[in-house]
Design a protein around this motif. Structure first.
Motif, PDB file in Angstrom:
ATOM      1  N   GLY A  80       0.816  -1.210   0.000  1.00  0.00           N
ATOM      2  CA  GLY A  80       0.000   0.000   0.000  1.00  0.00           C
ATOM      3  C   GLY A  80       0.847   1.257   0.000  1.00  0.00           C
ATOM      4  O   GLY A  80       0.543   2.226  -0.703  1.00  0.00           O
ATOM      5  N   ARG A  81       1.919   1.258   0.795  1.00  0.00           N
ATOM      6  CA  ARG A  81       2.781   2.444   0.862  1.00  0.00           C
ATOM      7  C   ARG A  81       3.557   2.636  -0.433  1.00  0.00           C
ATOM      8  O   ARG A  81       3.622   3.744  -0.975  1.00  0.00           O
ATOM      9  N   GLY A  83       2.772   1.533  -3.345  1.00  0.00           N
ATOM     10  CA  GLY A  83       1.826   1.899  -4.389  1.00  0.00           C
ATOM     11  C   GLY A  83       1.487   3.374  -4.347  1.00  0.00           C
ATOM     12  O   GLY A  83       1.407   4.046  -5.377  1.00  0.00           O
ATOM     13  N   TYR A  84       1.302   3.903  -3.130  1.00  0.00           N
ATOM     14  CA  TYR A  84       1.006   5.336  -2.990  1.00  0.00           C
ATOM     15  C   TYR A  84       2.176   6.183  -3.463  1.00  0.00           C
ATOM     16  O   TYR A  84       1.994   7.181  -4.160  1.00  0.00           O
ATOM     17  N   PHE A  87       2.461   5.632  -7.455  1.00  0.00           N
ATOM     18  CA  PHE A  87       1.309   6.009  -8.272  1.00  0.00           C
ATOM     19  C   PHE A  87       0.910   7.473  -8.112  1.00  0.00           C
ATOM     20  O   PHE A  87       0.395   8.076  -9.050  1.00  0.00           O
ATOM     21  N   TYR A  88       1.141   8.046  -6.926  1.00  0.00           N
ATOM     22  CA  TYR A  88       0.573   9.358  -6.643  1.00  0.00           C
ATOM     23  C   TYR A  88       1.615  10.474  -6.517  1.00  0.00           C
ATOM     24  O   TYR A  88       1.418  11.564  -7.044  1.00  0.00           O
ATOM     25  N   SER A 109      -2.095   3.095  -0.795  1.00  0.00           N
ATOM     26  CA  SER A 109      -2.842   2.855  -2.025  1.00  0.00           C
ATOM     27  C   SER A 109      -3.553   1.511  -1.939  1.00  0.00           C
ATOM     28  O   SER A 109      -2.939   0.493  -1.585  1.00  0.00           O
ATOM     29  N   HIS A 111      -4.734  -0.291  -4.490  1.00  0.00           N
ATOM     30  CA  HIS A 111      -4.214  -1.189  -5.519  1.00  0.00           C
ATOM     31  C   HIS A 111      -2.852  -1.746  -5.123  1.00  0.00           C
ATOM     32  O   HIS A 111      -2.556  -2.917  -5.349  1.00  0.00           O
ATOM     33  N   GLY A 112      -2.006  -0.900  -4.512  1.00  0.00           N
ATOM     34  CA  GLY A 112      -0.711  -1.382  -4.055  1.00  0.00           C
ATOM     35  C   GLY A 112      -0.858  -2.391  -2.933  1.00  0.00           C
ATOM     36  O   GLY A 112      -0.167  -3.415  -2.899  1.00  0.00           O
ATOM     37  N   ASN A 154     -12.214   6.586   3.846  1.00  0.00           N
ATOM     38  CA  ASN A 154     -12.103   7.553   2.749  1.00  0.00           C
ATOM     39  C   ASN A 154     -13.126   8.668   2.913  1.00  0.00           C
ATOM     40  O   ASN A 154     -12.836   9.843   2.635  1.00  0.00           O
ATOM     41  N   ASP A 247     -10.374  11.404 -12.345  1.00  0.00           N
ATOM     42  CA  ASP A 247      -9.044  11.985 -12.161  1.00  0.00           C
ATOM     43  C   ASP A 247      -8.943  13.306 -12.903  1.00  0.00           C
ATOM     44  O   ASP A 247      -9.399  13.438 -14.043  1.00  0.00           O
TER      45      ASP A 247
END
Length: 292
Positions: A80-81, A83-84, A87-88, A109, A111-112, A154, A247
């Motif tokens: 998750g980390r 991926g963030y 990706f971001y 993230s 997806h991650g 979220n 997005d």
């Protein structure tokens, strides 16, 4: 007057404290993962205690569950980390690499984290000689509580909100970005798309998977529940994308809907394009499992 629901008076942080001059906060987002994983652990434990649910018996011993939980936690947090970061905000973290380890500041993230869990479950099955199809199926069932709670987090974070709407359950999210559609006469009210996803991906999909597993013997058909999870999650995300804010990079003059692929006034958002393979893979796996 616009009929809408004001955003509740709640902050992303549950509690914060300072150690050696560094502020550390426990956030609802992190708590959602912790509680979701704990609930999933209980679901797996309940299934392992019922040998009649499985075609060839439980794929692992309850004593191995703690080790599996370690793989999953590492996969969720690490994947998750990363991926963030990738990706971001890759440029920001490349300039400040030490900030990558500051997970208490938020930034994971889905997806991650999902990819991290997939890798972790595979490595666990190889190391402990556990049947991968059976393990994947029960992991699919146990993942839905975390999906439910993370989507609620979220909402608390006032992120990933929906498109503007005048429906009576629309929510007035805080922040300049969420209020970009506001006028002098009325604030900007949006779909609470996070709660839509929580209901579809967490409650509905979770209920379907649990009933199939514990009432209809679906664990006796390898890969069936995995296919239902992929197809169900993909379909839920595909539908919510119709009301979810797209997005920003895909929005432009003449493309206010933020379509990544459009033709003749119709098209698909990036979220829908990314979930289509999940739906296709899920349906294919379901058909494969039923044939077997």
């Amino acid at each position: 007057m616009l009929a809408a629901i004001p955003f509740p008076d709640i902050t992303p942080e549950i509690v914060s404290f300072t150690i050696f001059g560094q502020t550390i906060a426990l956030r609802w987002y992190a708590m959602a993962y912790i509680v979701g994983i704990a609930l999933g652990w209980q679901i797996i434990k309940a299934a392992l205690r019922r040998p009649n649910l499985w075609r060839d018996g439980p794929p692992m011993q309850i004593s191995q569950l703690d080790d599996l939980l370690t793989y999953i936690v590492i996969g969720v947090i690490g994947g998750g980390r990363l991926g963030y970061v990738l990706f971001y905000k890759p440029a920001e973290y490349l300039a400040n690499p030490l900030d990558i380890i500051k997970i208490w500041e938020g930034g994971l993230s889905f997806h991650g984290g999902f990819l991290g869990v997939v890798i972790g479950v595979y490595l666990f099955s190889r190391r402990h000689k556990v049947r991968l199809p059976a393990l994947a199926d029960i992991i699919a069932v146990s993942a839905t509580p975390a999906l439910l709670l993370v989507r609620c987090a979220n909402f608390i974070n006032a992120e990933l909100w929906g498109r503007p709407t005048d429906l009576p359950w629309a929510v007035i999210f805080p922040g300049a970005a969420a209020q970009s559609c506001a006028t002098a006469l009325a604030p900007c009210a949006r779909h609470p798309s996070q709660l839509y996803e929580a209901g579809l991906e967490g409650l509905l999909l979770g209920a379907v998977l649990i009933v199939l597993a514990f009432r209809f013997g679906a664990l006796k058909k390898p890969w069936l529940l995995s296919g239902v999870f992929f197809a169900g999650y993909g379909l839920a995300r595909f539908l919510v994308e119709f009301v979810r804010q797209p997005d920003a990079q895909f929005q432009s003059v003449g493309n206010e809907l933020g379509l990544a692929l459009h033709f003749g006034g119709y098209g698909l958002t990036m979220g829908q394009l990314l979930t289509l393979p999940m739906i296709i893979v899920g349906i294919t796996v379901i058909l494969f499992a039923r044939r077997r």
